[in-house]
Design a protein around this motif. Sequence first.
Motif, PDB file in Angstrom:
ATOM      1  N   VAL A 170      -0.653  -0.225 -14.727  1.00 23.58           N
ATOM      2  CA  VAL A 170      -0.373  -1.001 -13.514  1.00 23.58           C
ATOM      3  C   VAL A 170       0.590  -2.134 -13.849  1.00 23.58           C
ATOM      4  CG1 VAL A 170      -1.373  -2.388 -11.665  1.00 23.58           C
ATOM      5  CG2 VAL A 170      -2.661  -0.465 -12.626  1.00 23.58           C
ATOM      6  N   PRO A 171       1.748  -2.209 -13.184  1.00 26.38           N
ATOM      7  CA  PRO A 171       2.700  -3.290 -13.469  1.00 26.38           C
ATOM      8  C   PRO A 171       2.194  -4.628 -12.947  1.00 26.38           C
ATOM      9  CG  PRO A 171       3.441  -2.009 -11.591  1.00 26.38           C
ATOM     10  CD  PRO A 171       2.230  -1.301 -12.132  1.00 26.38           C
ATOM     11  N   ALA A 172       2.812  -5.702 -13.400  1.00 31.31           N
ATOM     12  CA  ALA A 172       2.434  -7.035 -12.930  1.00 31.31           C
ATOM     13  C   ALA A 172       2.742  -7.191 -11.451  1.00 31.31           C
ATOM     14  CB  ALA A 172       3.167  -8.107 -13.735  1.00 31.31           C
ATOM     15  N   ARG A 173       3.842  -6.581 -11.019  1.00 33.26           N
ATOM     16  CA  ARG A 173       4.225  -6.673  -9.609  1.00 33.26           C
ATOM     17  C   ARG A 173       5.229  -5.585  -9.271  1.00 33.26           C
ATOM     18  NH1 ARG A 173       5.981 -10.704 -12.564  1.00 33.26           N
ATOM     19  NH2 ARG A 173       4.218 -12.013 -11.974  1.00 33.26           N
ATOM     20  N   VAL A 174       5.182  -5.133  -8.020  1.00 34.69           N
ATOM     21  CA  VAL A 174       6.168  -4.203  -7.469  1.00 34.69           C
ATOM     22  C   VAL A 174       6.836  -4.924  -6.306  1.00 34.69           C
ATOM     23  CG1 VAL A 174       6.545  -1.987  -6.353  1.00 34.69           C
ATOM     24  CG2 VAL A 174       4.811  -2.188  -8.144  1.00 34.69           C
ATOM     25  N   VAL A 175       8.114  -5.223  -6.474  1.00 35.83           N
ATOM     26  CA  VAL A 175       8.816  -6.073  -5.516  1.00 35.83           C
ATOM     27  C   VAL A 175       9.701  -5.226  -4.601  1.00 35.83           C
ATOM     28  CG1 VAL A 175      10.288  -8.112  -5.263  1.00 35.83           C
ATOM     29  CG2 VAL A 175       8.864  -7.847  -7.306  1.00 35.83           C
ATOM     30  N   PHE A 176       9.597  -5.480  -3.288  1.00 32.89           N
ATOM     31  CA  PHE A 176      10.467  -4.806  -2.326  1.00 32.89           C
ATOM     32  C   PHE A 176      10.795  -5.757  -1.184  1.00 32.89           C
ATOM     33  CE2 PHE A 176       6.223  -4.188  -0.753  1.00 32.89           C
ATOM     34  CZ  PHE A 176       6.315  -4.197   0.634  1.00 32.89           C
ATOM     35  N   GLU A 177      11.863  -5.463  -0.471  1.00 33.20           N
ATOM     36  CA  GLU A 177      12.280  -6.291   0.655  1.00 33.20           C
ATOM     37  C   GLU A 177      11.643  -5.803   1.945  1.00 33.20           C
ATOM     38  OE1 GLU A 177      16.818  -7.552  -0.722  1.00 33.20           O
ATOM     39  OE2 GLU A 177      16.509  -5.904   0.670  1.00 33.20           O
ATOM     40  N   ALA A 178      11.404  -6.758   2.853  1.00 30.51           N
ATOM     41  CA  ALA A 178      10.976  -6.389   4.199  1.00 30.51           C
ATOM     42  C   ALA A 178      12.179  -5.785   4.925  1.00 30.51           C
ATOM     43  CB  ALA A 178      10.481  -7.628   4.948  1.00 30.51           C
ATOM     44  N   THR A 179      12.068  -4.532   5.320  1.00 30.24           N
ATOM     45  CA  THR A 179      13.194  -3.830   5.948  1.00 30.24           C
ATOM     46  C   THR A 179      12.799  -3.248   7.304  1.00 30.24           C
ATOM     47  OG1 THR A 179      12.594  -1.845   4.702  1.00 30.24           O
ATOM     48  CG2 THR A 179      14.308  -3.257   3.765  1.00 30.24           C
ATOM     49  N   GLY A 180      11.946  -3.968   8.028  1.00 33.01           N
ATOM     50  CA  GLY A 180      11.578  -3.515   9.367  1.00 33.01           C
ATOM     51  C   GLY A 180      10.873  -2.176   9.340  1.00 33.01           C
ATOM     52  N   PRO A 181      11.315  -1.231  10.161  1.00 33.63           N
ATOM     53  CA  PRO A 181      10.609   0.061  10.261  1.00 33.63           C
ATOM     54  C   PRO A 181      10.681   0.898   8.992  1.00 33.63           C
ATOM     55  CG  PRO A 181      12.703   0.140  11.445  1.00 33.63           C
ATOM     56  CD  PRO A 181      12.485  -1.292  11.054  1.00 33.63           C
ATOM     57  N   TYR A 182      11.646   0.634   8.113  1.00 31.45           N
ATOM     58  CA  TYR A 182      11.829   1.487   6.940  1.00 31.45           C
ATOM     59  C   TYR A 182      10.753   1.286   5.868  1.00 31.45           C
ATOM     60  CZ  TYR A 182      16.477   2.087   9.003  1.00 31.45           C
ATOM     61  OH  TYR A 182      17.509   2.340   9.854  1.00 31.45           O
ATOM     62  N   HIS A 183      10.183   0.080   5.786  1.00 28.21           N
ATOM     63  CA  HIS A 183       9.208  -0.175   4.720  1.00 28.21           C
ATOM     64  C   HIS A 183       7.762   0.033   5.173  1.00 28.21           C
ATOM     65  CE1 HIS A 183       8.598  -4.240   6.533  1.00 28.21           C
ATOM     66  NE2 HIS A 183       7.401  -4.111   6.016  1.00 28.21           N
ATOM     67  N   ARG A 184       7.528   0.229   6.473  1.00 28.97           N
ATOM     68  CA  ARG A 184       6.154   0.237   6.979  1.00 28.97           C
ATOM     69  C   ARG A 184       5.329   1.394   6.436  1.00 28.97           C
ATOM     70  NH1 ARG A 184       7.885  -1.233  13.162  1.00 28.97           N
ATOM     71  NH2 ARG A 184       8.412  -3.424  12.783  1.00 28.97           N
ATOM     72  N   SER A 185       5.876   2.597   6.467  1.00 29.16           N
ATOM     73  CA  SER A 185       5.120   3.751   5.962  1.00 29.16           C
ATOM     74  C   SER A 185       4.856   3.605   4.471  1.00 29.16           C
ATOM     75  CB  SER A 185       5.891   5.047   6.233  1.00 29.16           C
ATOM     76  OG  SER A 185       6.015   5.272   7.622  1.00 29.16           O
ATOM     77  N   PHE A 186       5.853   3.115   3.736  1.00 28.20           N
ATOM     78  CA  PHE A 186       5.716   2.888   2.293  1.00 28.20           C
ATOM     79  C   PHE A 186       4.607   1.871   2.021  1.00 28.20           C
ATOM     80  CE2 PHE A 186       6.907  -0.022  -1.163  1.00 28.20           C
ATOM     81  CZ  PHE A 186       6.901   0.849  -2.242  1.00 28.20           C
ATOM     82  N   GLU A 187       4.634   0.751   2.745  1.00 25.10           N
ATOM     83  CA  GLU A 187       3.638  -0.300   2.536  1.00 25.10           C
ATOM     84  C   GLU A 187       2.243   0.195   2.904  1.00 25.10           C
ATOM     85  OE1 GLU A 187       3.079  -5.034   3.660  1.00 25.10           O
ATOM     86  OE2 GLU A 187       4.254  -3.736   4.977  1.00 25.10           O
ATOM     87  N   ARG A 188       2.160   0.967   3.982  1.00 28.42           N
ATOM     88  CA  ARG A 188       0.855   1.462   4.419  1.00 28.42           C
ATOM     89  C   ARG A 188       0.268   2.447   3.404  1.00 28.42           C
ATOM     90  NH1 ARG A 188      -0.719   2.456  10.579  1.00 28.42           N
ATOM     91  NH2 ARG A 188      -2.896   3.008  10.303  1.00 28.42           N
ATOM     92  N   ALA A 189       1.127   3.271   2.839  1.00 29.83           N
ATOM     93  CA  ALA A 189       0.650   4.280   1.886  1.00 29.83           C
ATOM     94  C   ALA A 189       0.155   3.657   0.589  1.00 29.83           C
ATOM     95  CB  ALA A 189       1.770   5.276   1.590  1.00 29.83           C
ATOM     96  N   PHE A 190       0.743   2.520   0.181  1.00 29.85           N
ATOM     97  CA  PHE A 190       0.429   1.955  -1.132  1.00 29.85           C
ATOM     98  C   PHE A 190      -0.381   0.667  -1.094  1.00 29.85           C
ATOM     99  CE2 PHE A 190       4.069   4.642  -2.135  1.00 29.85           C
ATOM    100  CZ  PHE A 190       3.687   5.210  -3.343  1.00 29.85           C
TER     101      PHE A 190
END
Length: 312
Positions: A47-67
């Motif tokens: 497990v990494p210390a952190r996984v960093v991503f940008e808020a990209t509106g509708p594009y990140h929602r499914s990704f965020e929900r899955a993980f």
Amino acid sequence: MMTDDNIGIDISKHFLDAHRLSDGGTATFPNAPGGFRALVAWLGRDVPARVVFEATGPYHRSFERAFSGKPPFVKVNPLQARRFAQACGTRAKTDAVDARMLASFGRALSLEPDQPVDGEQFDLRELFSARGALIKDRTRLINRLKTQTLALIKRQTKAQIDQLTRQLQALQHAINEGLRACPARARANAILRSIPGIGEVAASTILIEMPEIGTLRKKKAASLTGLAPMTQQSGKWQGKARIQGGRKSLRDALYMPALVATKHNPDMRDKYIAMLKQGKPKKVALTAIMRKLIELANALVKADRTWTPNPT
């Protein structure tokens, strides 16, 4: 096993570009369930210390929900990430470069992972987003109705407004049901509703837009709302402190409750009147009441108690 590694993921409509700082490893995955499974395999067991991503509106929602709740996610503001890249002297902007810079951003600032979000919270966010869109549509129709002259067009516009109003009521009912379904949210909702000035819509907005309510420090609650004054000073020059940033929808939702609080909440009314007597502009005084409201809401939820007036 937890490691001190940092992963950056650039999210676009169709792809996820990942970069691992420890070994410079990169990979691209479809922004779809199959790609999510492949990303899990690529991340491995450590497990990494952190996984960093940008808020990209509708594009990140499914990704965020899955993980959500699995790797330690850090969702960052795209503007802040871009300014970090510029500060590092990076001019190129590609998906691969952005992924690498996001990983570096997380390591350089030792960004704290976000609190995990459960599935019900994602559903509430979607309902809240739909509600906001309907409000904009209804406002546009109401403004249009003021300039219409033909009886037929006015009747059609009024019918559309009535339909949107019913849909808004249905969405608010669904939001209320979702809040009641979770004992913790139901209790927090009751606490918020006990504060004079905070009604049904404001309380649900706070719980959806600031799920961290009750876990924050006083200044952090004001900062997340964008109501903490930022000092402006350079050399001998001292500018006026201004509010900026934060979660705009939450800040907007506190405006009317603050107005109500200046009339019906004794503590807030006294604070508001005192600021006006000191010569503060009404806008500044009202902003201070908005900040006091969110700080009070955070403190009461943290203490798990409803509002009671201060003894006189």
